[in-house]
Design a protein around this motif. Structure first.
Motif, PDB file in Angstrom:
ATOM      1  N   GLU A   1      -3.017  -0.443 -11.016  1.00 34.94           N
ATOM      2  CA  GLU A   1      -2.950   1.148 -10.731  1.00 34.94           C
ATOM      3  C   GLU A   1      -1.528   1.265 -11.192  1.00 34.94           C
ATOM      4  O   GLU A   1      -1.271   2.334 -11.803  1.00 34.94           O
ATOM      5  CB  GLU A   1      -2.860   1.305  -9.357  1.00 34.94           C
ATOM      6  CG  GLU A   1      -4.445   1.062  -8.728  1.00 34.94           C
ATOM      7  CD  GLU A   1      -4.508   1.643  -7.420  1.00 34.94           C
ATOM      8  OE1 GLU A   1      -4.332   2.850  -6.925  1.00 34.94           O
ATOM      9  OE2 GLU A   1      -4.885   0.782  -6.572  1.00 34.94           O
TER      10      GLU A   1
ATOM     11  N   ARG B   1      -7.909   7.212  -7.113  1.00 38.13           N
ATOM     12  CA  ARG B   1      -7.013   6.316  -7.715  1.00 38.13           C
ATOM     13  C   ARG B   1      -7.453   5.808  -9.141  1.00 38.13           C
ATOM     14  O   ARG B   1      -8.611   6.372  -9.820  1.00 38.13           O
ATOM     15  CB  ARG B   1      -6.960   5.045  -6.830  1.00 38.13           C
ATOM     16  CG  ARG B   1      -6.663   5.136  -5.507  1.00 38.13           C
ATOM     17  CD  ARG B   1      -6.594   3.889  -4.650  1.00 38.13           C
ATOM     18  NE  ARG B   1      -6.073   3.923  -3.372  1.00 38.13           N
ATOM     19  CZ  ARG B   1      -4.868   3.791  -3.086  1.00 38.13           C
ATOM     20  NH1 ARG B   1      -3.833   3.438  -4.034  1.00 38.13           N
ATOM     21  NH2 ARG B   1      -4.266   3.866  -1.830  1.00 38.13           N
TER      22      ARG B   1
ATOM     23  N   THR C   1       0.989  -1.216  -0.064  1.00 40.74           N
ATOM     24  CA  THR C   1      -0.093   0.053   0.028  1.00 40.74           C
ATOM     25  C   THR C   1       0.803   1.180   0.141  1.00 40.74           C
ATOM     26  O   THR C   1       0.501   2.185  -0.768  1.00 40.74           O
ATOM     27  CB  THR C   1      -0.883  -0.006   1.356  1.00 40.74           C
ATOM     28  OG1 THR C   1      -1.685  -1.217   1.120  1.00 40.74           O
ATOM     29  CG2 THR C   1      -1.702   1.205   1.151  1.00 40.74           C
TER      30      THR C   1
ATOM     31  N   VAL D   1       2.284   1.665  -3.632  1.00 42.55           N
ATOM     32  CA  VAL D   1       1.477   2.286  -4.558  1.00 42.55           C
ATOM     33  C   VAL D   1       1.160   3.887  -4.238  1.00 42.55           C
ATOM     34  O   VAL D   1       1.135   4.567  -5.180  1.00 42.55           O
ATOM     35  CB  VAL D   1       0.075   1.551  -4.565  1.00 42.55           C
ATOM     36  CG1 VAL D   1      -0.894   1.922  -5.648  1.00 42.55           C
ATOM     37  CG2 VAL D   1       0.791   0.108  -5.002  1.00 42.55           C
TER      38      VAL D   1
ATOM     39  N   TYR E   1      -3.515  -3.238  -7.358  1.00 39.38           N
ATOM     40  CA  TYR E   1      -2.385  -2.304  -7.008  1.00 39.38           C
ATOM     41  C   TYR E   1      -1.327  -2.519  -8.538  1.00 39.38           C
ATOM     42  O   TYR E   1      -1.066  -1.481  -8.918  1.00 39.38           O
ATOM     43  CB  TYR E   1      -1.487  -2.913  -5.882  1.00 39.38           C
ATOM     44  CG  TYR E   1      -2.209  -2.548  -4.495  1.00 39.38           C
ATOM     45  CD1 TYR E   1      -3.084  -1.311  -4.574  1.00 39.38           C
ATOM     46  CD2 TYR E   1      -1.756  -2.758  -3.354  1.00 39.38           C
ATOM     47  CE1 TYR E   1      -3.507  -0.706  -3.525  1.00 39.38           C
ATOM     48  CE2 TYR E   1      -2.030  -2.230  -2.177  1.00 39.38           C
ATOM     49  CZ  TYR E   1      -3.100  -1.087  -2.200  1.00 39.38           C
ATOM     50  OH  TYR E   1      -3.365  -0.693  -1.098  1.00 39.38           O
TER      51      TYR E   1
END
Length: 495
Positions: free
Chosen positions: A148, A216, A53, A56, A145
């Motif tokens: 992204e 995001r 986390t 990212v 993730y």
């Protein structure tokens, strides 16, 4: 609501601190916005879901840095166009004029800053894609993730290929010099990587998020950016297909064009992707975005007044078009938010209205003014205009006119005395109408320069500024990068 990862500053800094350990040899620790707090050794990172986390989050944090949003981005993505010029005082940062009059050489530091900023983004993305594979964590979150990271990597490569043509394709963190020092790929190869990343991102990204994660990258952002990459390659079938998909995802035009760009309307119904920015009173210095500060009204404390609209842009708007005042702050007027736009001798007479943050917005002397202002990257109006352009090129005049009219109808806001509907069915006339609509709808959003080049009109439109065919379709590769590569990288023609 602001994206939470911008407020999770310590985690983002930990990820960036770890990222340094694998950073390219030509980059330095100067890319960090703030001094690392509690550095975590690389060998103990990439162990937990929290590490993933944080890593990212650091990708999003890096998107708002100086190289991504301030002088380098302005010089390369805006100043070459007929809609913008340097601004500020005549003697301030005169080197930026080199991009406006096309006298820039490969040694200009802003080229290197932009290049570095994009490859910093790419490196952070590559680390996520490679290193979270082995973390024991929720599989769906892991896939998201990675999606992204692939979206942001594609976005950075899109910015690079528009600016420079073919560039080195770095798809994993470099372990040694042999992996770092690689030649340029062709522009076609770069676009192929962008398309692959966006396809894979769209397959795993959600269409929306809860308020905690708003901002995001989404499925819609991946598909919209894929449409834009296809637009630059004239893949009209793909542009039409991708924009049709996005048009079915629930986005809508924000009712008021001018209000759309204010801080309290960030991540609105029209937003497809924005660089998330925030004001951090507890963290001093350049950790906050300077996007608005460098473009704000010079007579106001803390603003610098660069990247200002030209008279060409002011004259491009049809009579009564409210977007004129929504795009340009004219000295001698007062905004709808009560701010008088003033100047002193030598200051610009126009400023970028889309980066404007009302003067009452909180700030302090240790932080850039307007640090809260998000940078709009992809919005629904752009998708509609891409859809109109592709439909027209494919001889679907009805759809082209319908998508174009949606944009013009929002601008006129029910006032039928202005902005009449475009009704021509002549393909060339409609194409020109769509080009014009992109100019006025997307003014000062870093699209005009590359739009005109891809449309094949740069010699005509930018020629009076010094633009030359066969050279200025791309900017020079930074000489520092060529030197570091020991001439493995080659220069663009004419530089």
């Amino acid at each position: 609501m602001k994206l939470y990862n911008r407020k999770n500053t310590q985690n983002a800094m930990v990820a960036c601190a770890a990222a340094i350990l694998l950073m390219f040899s030509s980059c330095s620790e100067s890319f960090l916005d703030v001094p690392p707090q509690g550095e975590q050794p690389g060998q103990t990172f990439w162990q937990t879901e929290a590490d993933a986390t944080a890593a990212v989050n650091s990708i999003y944090g890096n998107l708002r840095t100086w190289n991504n949003t301030a002088f380098p981005a302005i010089a390369i993505e805006s100043l070459g166009a007929d809609e913008a010029e340097k601004g500020s005082s005549p003697n301030d940062a005169t080197f930026m004029n080199n991009f406006d009059n096309f006298s820039v050489t490969s040694t200009d530091g802003l080229l290197g800053g932009f290049w570095e900023g994009q490859y910093q983004n790419i490196n952070l993305c590559n680390q996520v894609i490679e290193n979270i594979q082995g973390i024991q964590m929720d599989q769906s979150l892991k896939s998201r993730y990675i999606g992204e990271a692939k979206f942001v990597r594609a976005y950075s490569y899109f910015r690079l290929v528009r600016a420079f043509g073919g560039v080195p394709l770095r798809l994993k963190p470099a372990k040694d010099a042999s992996e770092f020092n690689i030649p340029r790929a062709s522009a076609e190869e770069v676009y192929a990587l962008i398309e692959q990343d966006l396809d894979e991102a769209a397959a795993v990204l959600p269409q929306s998020y809860s308020s905690a994660d708003r901002g995001r990258a989404t499925k819609g952002a991946a598909i919209a950016l894929h449409a834009k990459a296809a637009l630059y390659q004239k893949k009209w079938d793909q542009v039409l297909s991708f924009t049709n998909q996005v048009m079915g995802m629930g986005y809508s035009l924000f009712p008021d064009f001018q209000d759309l760009f204010r801080v309290n309307n960030e991540n609105s119904s029209e937003s497809i992707f924005e660089v998330q920015c925030e004001y951090y009173p507890a963290i001093k210095g350049s950790s906050n975005s300077q996007y608005s500060q460098v473009q704000g009204v010079r007579a106001q404390a803390g603003y610098w007044g660069f990247n200002v609209p030209t008279q060409v842009l002011a004259d491009a708007f049809e009579p009564g078009d409210p977007r004129r005042e929504g795009t340009i702050l004219f000295v001698g007027t007062t905004t709808k938010y009560g701010d008088a736009i003033t100047s002193v001798a030598g200051d610009p007479v126009r400023y970028n209205g889309k980066s404007y943050v009302p003067f009452s917005t909180v700030w302090d002397n240790d932080n850039p003014r307007g640090a809260q202002q998000n940078v709009r990257v992809l919005r629904y109006a752009d998708v509609l205009l891409m859809n109109a352009e592709a439909a027209n090129e494919l001889n679907n005049t009805t759809q082209a006119l319908a998508s174009l009219e949606l944009v013009r109808a929002r601008a006129r806001k029910g006032n039928n005395t202005i902005l009449p509907a475009v009704t021509t069915t002549d393909k060339t006339a409609l194409r020109n109408a769509i080009y014009h609509e992109r100019q006025v709808e997307l003014g000062m959003e870093n699209d005009r320069y590359f739009d005109v080049i891809r449309q094949g009109r740069a010699a005509q439109v930018f020629g009076p500024k010094g633009w030359k065919a066969g050279k200025n379709e791309v900017w020079p590769i930074p000489q520092t990068e060529i030197d570091l590569s020991v001439n493995v990288l080659t220069q663009n023609p004419g530089y």
